[in-house]
Design a protein around this motif. Structure first.
Motif, PDB file in Angstrom:
ATOM      1  N   CYS A 188     -61.218  -3.521  88.871  1.00  0.00           N
ATOM      2  CA  CYS A 188     -62.474  -2.973  89.419  1.00  0.00           C
ATOM      3  C   CYS A 188     -62.242  -1.546  89.892  1.00  0.00           C
ATOM      4  N   TRP A 191     -65.483  -6.434  87.760  1.00  0.00           N
ATOM      5  CA  TRP A 191     -66.757  -6.482  88.489  1.00  0.00           C
ATOM      6  C   TRP A 191     -67.831  -7.229  87.724  1.00  0.00           C
ATOM      7  N   HIS A 234     -63.196 -10.284  92.406  1.00  0.00           N
ATOM      8  CA  HIS A 234     -63.578  -9.761  91.084  1.00  0.00           C
ATOM      9  C   HIS A 234     -62.515  -8.808  90.543  1.00  0.00           C
ATOM     10  N   GLU A 235     -61.268  -9.068  90.898  1.00  0.00           N
ATOM     11  CA  GLU A 235     -60.145  -8.297  90.334  1.00  0.00           C
ATOM     12  C   GLU A 235     -59.071  -9.316  89.923  1.00  0.00           C
ATOM     13  N   SER A 279     -66.060  -4.165  97.881  1.00  0.00           N
ATOM     14  CA  SER A 279     -67.330  -4.790  97.473  1.00  0.00           C
ATOM     15  C   SER A 279     -67.355  -6.283  97.816  1.00  0.00           C
ATOM     16  N   CYS A 290     -61.475  -6.355  97.100  1.00  0.00           N
ATOM     17  CA  CYS A 290     -62.097  -5.034  96.985  1.00  0.00           C
ATOM     18  C   CYS A 290     -63.118  -4.887  98.097  1.00  0.00           C
TER      19      CYS A 290
HETATM   20 ZN   LIG Z   1     -64.644  -3.998  93.336  1.00  0.00          ZN
END
Ligand SMILES: [Zn+2]
Ligand SMILES: [Zn+2]
Length: 335
Positions: free
Chosen positions: A149, A88, A62-63, A42, A40
């Protein structure tokens, strides 16, 4: 247990594969063997310390999609072998006003999965049971990572504000925006894609948009004045916000989920006279995420992903940074 992870030692450094010591499993935590993990925007922001909050060494990702391998003695509702996802957040305090009212994503003590916690670019990840989601049977788990996410982030405002009779505009057709188009179309809304690139018009329609407009075409945007009940902005660049807010119908809402760092100027009268709102939201609550996964499964919604083996993680980050990924990247565990 032989745990390994791709570790970022410092900002903007390539990640290296290393053994990690996860220590004892927390009483309320669940351990998951990672099968796939989305990449992602992020993750890149935390790698580069764009927000000034990163902690190194960092394990990003975080996915997460994987299988439960161990369950703490007080973890509820999960058992070894189940296929699950983690997004997330991987924990929250479970006692504050927000957690107790179902808005765990607004918890002041919510634990981001990749800041001060070990993320999913690893053999295993751990998360609190309340933030570990059993994937519906029918969901295409190979492609599901980015739902955890990005998908949750764009689904949440639809769940909060959209009705099937609404006209909805999705601003920015990228990693987040293309999922937003699919969700909004499945919701039954009349959907318009706002994109910087005319070349994306046809593709946007393929994702479910009924109309497409260029964010650079002031004449076309002017013609849409007063028409949208809900606009969801996924971009992280400056736009002609005044013109965009002008496309909101009376009572309409501009909802921001893209992390644009420059302020969005608001003309008070533009809100007052038409009773418009501007709002934002972070990811989704556990209930919203579970509902989103169920909805995605029912409507066969999957992000459009490029796959890399996790061993090519640094190349995949480069691909994301180049802006060329169409539209999300998923890393497949390869240890
Ligand atoms: Zn994310
Ligand atoms: Zn809380």
């Amino acid at each position: 247990m032989n745990y390994r992870a791709w570790v970022a030692k410092a900002a903007k450094q390539p990640m290296v594969l290393e053994p990690v010591d996860l220590g004892p499993l927390g009483a309320e935590d669940v351990e998951v063997a990672v099968e796939h993990c989305g990449l992602c925007r992020s993750d890149l922001s935390v790698l580069n310390n764009d927000w000034g909050a990163s902690q190194y060494p960092a394990i990003l990702g975080h996915e997460v999609v994987g299988r439960v391998t161990a369950v703490g003695p007080n973890a509820k509702g999960l058992k070894a072998g189940q296929r699950v996802g983690v997004g997330w957040f991987s924990g929250s305090d479970m006692y504050c006003h927000q957690c107790m009212s179902g808005h765990h994503n607004l918890c002041p003590n919510a634990q981001p999965t990749i800041v001060g916690h070990r993320g999913g670019f690893a053999t295993h990840i751990r998360a609190h049971w309340a933030w570990t989601f059993v994937l519906p049977e029918k969901l295409n788990f190979t492609e599901a990572g980015p739902l955890l996410c990005g998908g949750a982030t764009v689904f949440a405002p639809l769940a909060m504000y959209a009705r099937p009779t609404d006209r909805v505009g999705i601003i920015g057709i990228g990693g987040l925006g293309h999922m937003a188009l699919k969700f909004a179309a499945a919701y039954g809304c009349d959907v318009t894609a706002f994109t910087s690139s005319d070349r994306k018009f046809e593709e946007a329609k393929g994702f479910g948009a009924h109309h497409a407009v260029s964010t650079g075409d002031s004449t076309a945007i002017g013609k849409l004045g007063g028409s949208f009940d809900l606009l969801i902005s996924t971009v992280n660049v400056r736009l002609d916000w005044d013109a965009i807010i002008g496309t909101l119908a009376p009572g309409g809402r501009l909802h921001v989920v893209g992390a644009v760092l420059e302020p969005i100027p608001i003309v008070a009268f533009s809100l007052i006279l038409q009773q418009r709102s501007v709002s934002g939201s972070p990811t989704g609550s556990p209930m919203t995420i579970a509902t989103m996964l169920d909805f995605a499964s029912r409507h066969n919604i999957a992000p459009q992903n490029e796959h890399f083996p996790m061993s090519r993680i640094n190349e995949a980050f480069g691909r994301l940074e180049s802006g060329k990924a169409r539209y999300r990247i998923v890393l497949d565990a390869s240890f």
